[in-house]
Design an enzyme around this catalytic site. Sequence first.
Site, PDB file in Angstrom:
ATOM      1  N   SER A 121      19.938 -43.090  -7.852  1.00  0.00           N
ATOM      2  CA  SER A 121      18.731 -42.349  -8.239  1.00  0.00           C
ATOM      3  C   SER A 121      19.002 -41.196  -9.197  1.00  0.00           C
ATOM      4  CB  SER A 121      18.044 -41.795  -6.984  1.00  0.00           C
ATOM      5  OG  SER A 121      18.892 -40.879  -6.312  1.00  0.00           O
ATOM      6  N   ALA A 160      14.415 -44.871  -6.258  1.00  0.00           N
ATOM      7  CA  ALA A 160      15.824 -45.245  -6.461  1.00  0.00           C
ATOM      8  C   ALA A 160      15.895 -46.751  -6.658  1.00  0.00           C
ATOM      9  CB  ALA A 160      16.678 -44.844  -5.248  1.00  0.00           C
ATOM     10  N   GLY A 219      13.470 -39.116   2.249  1.00  0.00           N
ATOM     11  CA  GLY A 219      13.335 -40.516   1.897  1.00  0.00           C
ATOM     12  C   GLY A 219      12.031 -41.096   2.398  1.00  0.00           C
ATOM     13  N   CYS A 245      -2.821  -3.607   7.227  1.00  0.00           N
ATOM     14  CA  CYS A 245      -2.481  -3.831   8.638  1.00  0.00           C
ATOM     15  C   CYS A 245      -2.889  -2.629   9.482  1.00  0.00           C
ATOM     16  CB  CYS A 245      -0.999  -4.129   8.791  1.00  0.00           C
ATOM     17  SG  CYS A 245       0.097  -2.805   8.230  1.00  0.00           S
ATOM     18  N   GLU A 273      12.045 -32.625   0.957  1.00  0.00           N
ATOM     19  CA  GLU A 273      12.666 -33.566   0.022  1.00  0.00           C
ATOM     20  C   GLU A 273      13.351 -34.619   0.881  1.00  0.00           C
ATOM     21  OE1 GLU A 273      15.006 -32.133  -3.286  1.00  0.00           O
ATOM     22  OE2 GLU A 273      14.055 -30.147  -3.174  1.00  0.00           O
ATOM     23  N   GLU A 322       0.818  -1.210   0.000  1.00  0.00           N
ATOM     24  CA  GLU A 322       0.000   0.000   0.000  1.00  0.00           C
ATOM     25  C   GLU A 322       0.855   1.265   0.000  1.00  0.00           C
ATOM     26  OE1 GLU A 322      -2.244  -2.876   2.849  1.00  0.00           O
ATOM     27  OE2 GLU A 322      -0.207  -2.617   2.030  1.00  0.00           O
TER      28      GLU A 322
END
Length: 349
Positions: A162, A156, A283, A69, A281, A46
């Site tokens: 992988s 994998a 296993g 706000c 990310e 703004e």
Amino acid sequence: MARALQLAARGLFTTTPNPRVGCVIVRDGHVVGEGWHARAGTPHAEIHALNAAGTAARGATVYVTLEPCSHHGRTPPCAEALIEAGVARVVAAMSDPNPLVAGGGISMLTLAGIQAEVGLMEAEARALNPGFISRMTRQRPWVRLKTAATLDGKTALASGASQWITGAAARADVQRLRARACAVLTGSGTVLADNPRMSVRDFEIGRQPLRVVVDSALRTPAGAAILPALLACHHANPAARATLEAAGAEVVELPGADGRVDLAALLTRLAQRGVNELHVEAGAALNGALLAGGWVDEWVAYVAPMAVGDAARGLFAHPPLTSLDQAARFSLSDVRQIGGDLRLTLLPA
């Protein structure tokens, strides 16, 4: 408002821990000012728009993607600035979920005689800030799980190889997901197997997401590429802790059941640090734990057109189900081709 949302999206990678906000000021059918919030501690959308509009803001209509706000934070209240500028009307896409605002901005404007309303393109505005909304309303980040797998659901080979299941375009797309996140989460198994950096490489965003490792037994080596990082463990061996802290790690003990890290406590801790969006990310073990706990808010699944057989490694470690009714179910919100692979974006059904 559509233009204001476009402007807000310019802060996709940089506004953390603040929300992404855009603003357009219109007078007599013409845009007289635009602005967007770029970084915490700098002027809000703004203010940029008002500065651009100057005296033309008097009597104008303000379109803003989030309720202005009404409290003093790092910057003064935007609602006060709008009142002082003499605007006639304010249209906000959504109310601010921050308890410090939560309707206070609209009330302040209304009491000053300014016509104020909320709800125009609200769904689009909420989609731009899922993490900020989650942190304010649930006291935990929005958890976005990223996986890359073959058509038969393998991440994998049995040997652990992988690189690479998905192509270069998909891997570049993942960089964008990391860049918009406040923090990136993985497990110690991934650290030990792949020694990843988990950093943003392809975007100049002026920061790096906080890197977080779920490491119950504190197995992360002091020379791991992911350091410096936050390491969440069940119990810290004093010697291991001292070595890792000397290497730049921050170690926190969050003991849960069965010698595991309390993931709920970890999510709360991250929210307290201002983490809006948490990119995962990891296993199969950590993926499975997040899924079982009901903490996956969004699943971005990259699927490569190949099959590697049932001996390869899967996506989720999970106790055997006795009924399909027990399965975690998702709905597709987006499907598109990225290079030679598919990207599926899924939300809990």
